[in-house]
Design a protein around this motif. Structure first.
Motif, PDB file in Angstrom:
ATOM      1  N   ARG A 100       0.830  -3.885  12.016  1.00  0.00           N
ATOM      2  CA  ARG A 100       0.414  -2.909  11.011  1.00  0.00           C
ATOM      3  C   ARG A 100       0.185  -1.549  11.652  1.00  0.00           C
ATOM      4  O   ARG A 100      -0.714  -1.395  12.481  1.00  0.00           O
TER       5      ARG A 100
ATOM      6  N   ASP B  34       0.834  -1.195   0.000  1.00  0.00           N
ATOM      7  CA  ASP B  34       0.000   0.000   0.000  1.00  0.00           C
ATOM      8  C   ASP B  34       0.871   1.250   0.000  1.00  0.00           C
ATOM      9  O   ASP B  34       2.003   1.225   0.464  1.00  0.00           O
TER      10      ASP B  34
ATOM     11  N   GLN C  97       1.242   1.741   5.554  1.00  0.00           N
ATOM     12  CA  GLN C  97       0.713   0.758   6.506  1.00  0.00           C
ATOM     13  C   GLN C  97       1.397  -0.585   6.298  1.00  0.00           C
ATOM     14  O   GLN C  97       1.332  -1.462   7.144  1.00  0.00           O
TER      15      GLN C  97
ATOM     16  N   ARG D  13      -2.171   4.506   9.161  1.00  0.00           N
ATOM     17  CA  ARG D  13      -1.669   5.109   7.924  1.00  0.00           C
ATOM     18  C   ARG D  13      -0.895   6.389   8.250  1.00  0.00           C
ATOM     19  O   ARG D  13      -1.223   7.098   9.192  1.00  0.00           O
TER      20      ARG D  13
ATOM     21  N   ASP E 270       0.218   3.942   1.704  1.00  0.00           N
ATOM     22  CA  ASP E 270       0.037   4.784   2.894  1.00  0.00           C
ATOM     23  C   ASP E 270       0.986   4.419   4.033  1.00  0.00           C
ATOM     24  O   ASP E 270       0.784   4.826   5.166  1.00  0.00           O
TER      25      ASP E 270
HETATM   26 MG    MG Z   1      -4.274   1.733   4.405  1.00  0.00          MG
END
Ligand code: MG
Ligand code: UDP
Length: 330
Positions: free
Chosen positions: A203, A100, A104, A206, A102
């Motif tokens: 995780r 991703d 993350q 973001r 962002d």
């Molecule tokens: Mg995300």
């Protein structure tokens, strides 16, 4: 069939981008550090999924400035799953890493994934141990979804695994043979098989901006996942039909007996009840049967390959080159 990458590129990073201008400067910085730390040349493919902010302008400029950055702009917002497919189609490395935009999916995890790939794994999935910065609602619905899909699906789709993964070139070639239109990419990799392993990570939230997966997009992804990898909903109609028909027969017997032996039954009630309940059950049963055939048609139109070959040893082409090798030696 390993296609040699041009310019000796070994690693391809694929990042879908949808209105991510807030996070791009930091992302580019972290990716630069990551690429510099690798042991071989890499390319970074940004797929702009119809962003309406300045993401596309920035990324296009970066692609012109830095030779290892590539920019692919889709004509409109096709959705995350299609965007990563487009990026993977354009990748030319030997190992392809989807992540991703962002942050993350932390770039630091990539080193570990590459190490597992070098050990001989073809698919390295990143499994989320925890999810920061996501609403309790999203976490709960995700957990229910993974459990439901796990129970319904005919193949095992790993839990808590999103689209952050490394795949070997040969897995990518097999993935390209799957032309289905409604794509649930993580399920497709589960279906493909090959030597798979997981690395676990926490995780983070973001890095900037807001989620681009509003509720309705998540529902669509979840429905896609269930419908693409399970025909349980279709089969449910048969079970419902069979149950209703059985109950209808029992109720029919009861109303006939009541009609014959009880004085309190209104005239015409027995026949109405018997007809209505019997026809309802029959309808559902037949719908369920049609459903079975629709399921078959659906499986056919997905046009997935029947099987995927992971390796071929001792076949004609190889034999020929071996003979040539021998001829040369002789
Ligand atoms: Mg995300
Ligand atoms: N994304 C995309 N198209 C979309 C929605 C999202 O390319 O229609 C990208 C987005 O830019 C991000 C990734 O997909 O790089 C994951 O989206 P997001 O982080 O918003 O999802 P979440 O992590 O909240 O589930």
């Amino acid at each position: 069939m390993i296609a040699r990458a041009p310019e000796g590129i070994r690693y391809s990073f694929v990042l879908p981008v949808f209105n991510e201008e807030a996070v791009l400067p930091l992302l580019l910085h972290r990716l630069d550090k990551l690429v510099a730390s690798l042991d071989a040349p890499a390319e970074v493919i940004f797929v702009d999924d119809g962003s309406r902010d300045t993401s596309a302008i920035l990324l296009e400029a970066m692609a012109k400035e830095k030779p290892h950055i590539r920019f692919l702009k889709l004509s409109r917002n096709f959705g995350h799953q299609i965007a990563i497919t487009a990026g993977m189609d354009a990748a030319c490395g030997e190992a392809i890493i989807v992540m991703d935009a962002d942050l993350q999916d932390p770039p630091e995890v990539v080193g570990e994934m590459i190490a597992r790939w070098k050990e001989g794994y073809d698919v390295v999935q990143a499994r989320r141990l925890s999810r920061d910065g996501e609403s309790a609602f999203k976490k709960k619905t995700a957990s229910i979804f993974y459990r439901l899909l796990g129970n319904l699906s005919s193949i095992e789709i790993p839990r808590d695994v999103g689209d952050f993964r490394l795949i070997d070139r040969k897995v990518l070639e097999a993935f390209r043979e799957m032309p289905e239109r409604d794509r649930f990419v993580r399920g497709m990799f589960a279906w493909l098989g090959f030597r798979q392993c997981e690395v676990a990570f926490h995780r983070p939230a973001r890095a900037a901006g807001e989620t681009k997966y509003p509720f309705w997009k998540m529902v669509r992804l979840a429905v896609n996942g269930v419908v693409s990898f399970s025909d349980a909903p279709l089969k449910a109609a048969i079970w419902a039909g069979a149950t209703v028909s059985t109950l209808a027969v029992l109720y029919g017997v009861y109303s006939i007996l009541a009609g014959l032996f009880s004085d309190s039954v209104v005239r015409g009630w027995t026949s109405t009840v018997v007809i209505v309940s019997f026809l309802c059950g029959l309808n559902m049963l037949l719908t369920g049967m049609v459903g079975l055939y629709v399921g078959r048609i659906y499986a056919e139109v997905k046009r997935r390959p029947l099987y995927v070959v992971a390796k071929k040893v001792g076949f004609a082409a190889a034999a020929k080159s071996e003979t040539q090798e021998h001829a040369r030696v002789a």
